[in-house]
Design an enzyme around this catalytic site. Structure first.
Site, PDB file in Angstrom:
ATOM      1  N   LYS A   1      -8.434   2.757  10.460  1.00 17.60           N
ATOM      2  CA  LYS A   1      -7.480   2.627  11.558  1.00 17.60           C
ATOM      3  C   LYS A   1      -6.577   3.857  11.687  1.00 17.60           C
ATOM      4  CE  LYS A   1      -3.168   0.183  12.602  1.00 17.60           C
ATOM      5  NZ  LYS A   1      -2.458   1.457  12.733  1.00 17.60           N
TER       6      LYS A   1
ATOM      7  N   SER B   1       0.996   2.881  10.513  1.00 19.41           N
ATOM      8  CA  SER B   1       0.240   3.141   9.288  1.00 19.41           C
ATOM      9  C   SER B   1      -1.229   3.319   9.635  1.00 19.41           C
ATOM     10  CB  SER B   1       0.404   1.983   8.296  1.00 19.41           C
ATOM     11  OG  SER B   1       1.757   1.818   7.929  1.00 19.41           O
TER      12      SER B   1
ATOM     13  N   LEU C   1      -2.298  -4.111   9.391  1.00 15.66           N
ATOM     14  CA  LEU C   1      -1.866  -2.787   8.951  1.00 15.66           C
ATOM     15  C   LEU C   1      -0.908  -2.307  10.033  1.00 15.66           C
ATOM     16  CD1 LEU C   1      -2.326  -0.781   6.657  1.00 15.66           C
ATOM     17  CD2 LEU C   1      -4.178   0.233   7.995  1.00 15.66           C
ATOM     18  N   ASP C   2       0.291  -1.901   9.637  1.00 16.88           N
ATOM     19  CA  ASP C   2       1.333  -1.554  10.596  1.00 16.88           C
ATOM     20  C   ASP C   2       0.876  -0.578  11.676  1.00 16.88           C
ATOM     21  OD1 ASP C   2       3.074  -3.128   9.180  1.00 16.88           O
ATOM     22  OD2 ASP C   2       3.899  -1.472   8.015  1.00 16.88           O
ATOM     23  N   TYR C   3       1.531  -0.654  12.822  1.00 16.19           N
ATOM     24  CA  TYR C   3       1.260   0.231  13.961  1.00 16.19           C
ATOM     25  C   TYR C   3       1.342   1.697  13.551  1.00 16.19           C
ATOM     26  CZ  TYR C   3       2.050   2.389  18.585  1.00 16.19           C
ATOM     27  OH  TYR C   3       1.975   3.178  19.713  1.00 16.19           O
TER      28      TYR C   3
END
Length: 234
Positions: A67, A104, A100-102
């Site tokens: 990602k 990250s 998973l954070d925006y």
């Protein structure tokens, strides 16, 4: 079969998300809206979500996605931001396992196996995840020890974790078994350190390796069996 599990087996959503859909009145059985989370689905029932008939998935798909920063790990976003689901064919109904954070990047599991997603994200498992984290300034010796033993990130004391400094540029390897919202960022913030870059490089035995950012690959049979094995651990 319990309604939330049936929805998960159809690849629509995880069991937890299925329960939200039910309580929001978006699920019907034989054209009757249901809000009873304990209701059982029979073989002859017609189940609909958002007025669309759903049926169990005939074949499951499992992927590792690298990602990039700037993508959310959910299907929809009120701000219109890009989603990790955009990388896949919409007909596959692929969803992320956890989040998973925006801001990250890194390894994110994607699948249409809602039942496995539910099991892997259940708090009892605490599957270890490895991150490479760059911060604006390094921790000192006492801060490093406290970081590893557990810190208060807002009413919650983190469990012991592993921390290793990888370079003099304040680059760290962090291995945690928990997955609280923005946990690693909050842990460094506790010591007044700001995370500049956060990259998840492994989940359990699954690693990004040479997979390029923004790309994905199918899991091998061995990797799929590994996930199913750890999902069944009590």
């Amino acid at each position: 079969m319990r309604i939330n599990k049936y929805i998960a087996l159809c690849g629509v959503a995880s069991r937890r998300k299925a329960e939200e859909l039910i309580l929001e009145g978006k699920v019907s059985i034989d054209n009757k809206i249901i809000k009873d989370l304990a209701i059982q689905v029979q073989d002859n029932n017609i189940v609909k979500v958002n007025n669309k008939v759903i049926r169990p998935v005939e074949s499951y798909k499992y992927f590792i996605l690298n990602k990039p920063v700037g993508y959310i790990s959910t299907a929809k976003d009120q701000f219109g931001r890009k989603s990790v689901i955009d990388f896949f064919d919409s007909n596959d109904r692929i969803y992320p396992v956890g989040r998973l954070d925006y801001d990250s990047r890194g390894l994110l599991l994607m699948t249409n196996d809602g039942d496995l997603t539910y099991k892997l994200t259940h708090p009892k498992h605490n599957i270890y995840k490895k991150y490479e984290v760059k911060v604006d300034k390094p921790l000192n010796e006492s801060e490093t020890k406290e970081f590893m033993s557990g810190v208060d990130i807002g009413g919650y004391i983190t469990a012991p974790c592993r921390l290793k400094r990888l370079s003099f540029q304040a680059l760290y390897e962090v291995i945690i078994g928990e997955g609280k919202n923005r946990q690693i960022r909050k842990m460094f913030s506790y010591f007044g350190k700001k995370v500049i870059d956060l990259n998840r490089v492994a989940i359990g035995e699954l690693e990004l390796s040479t997979l390029k950012e923004g790309s994905y690959r199918a899991l091998t049979e061995k990797e799929i069996n590994y996930l199913k094995k750890i999902a069944e651990i009590k």
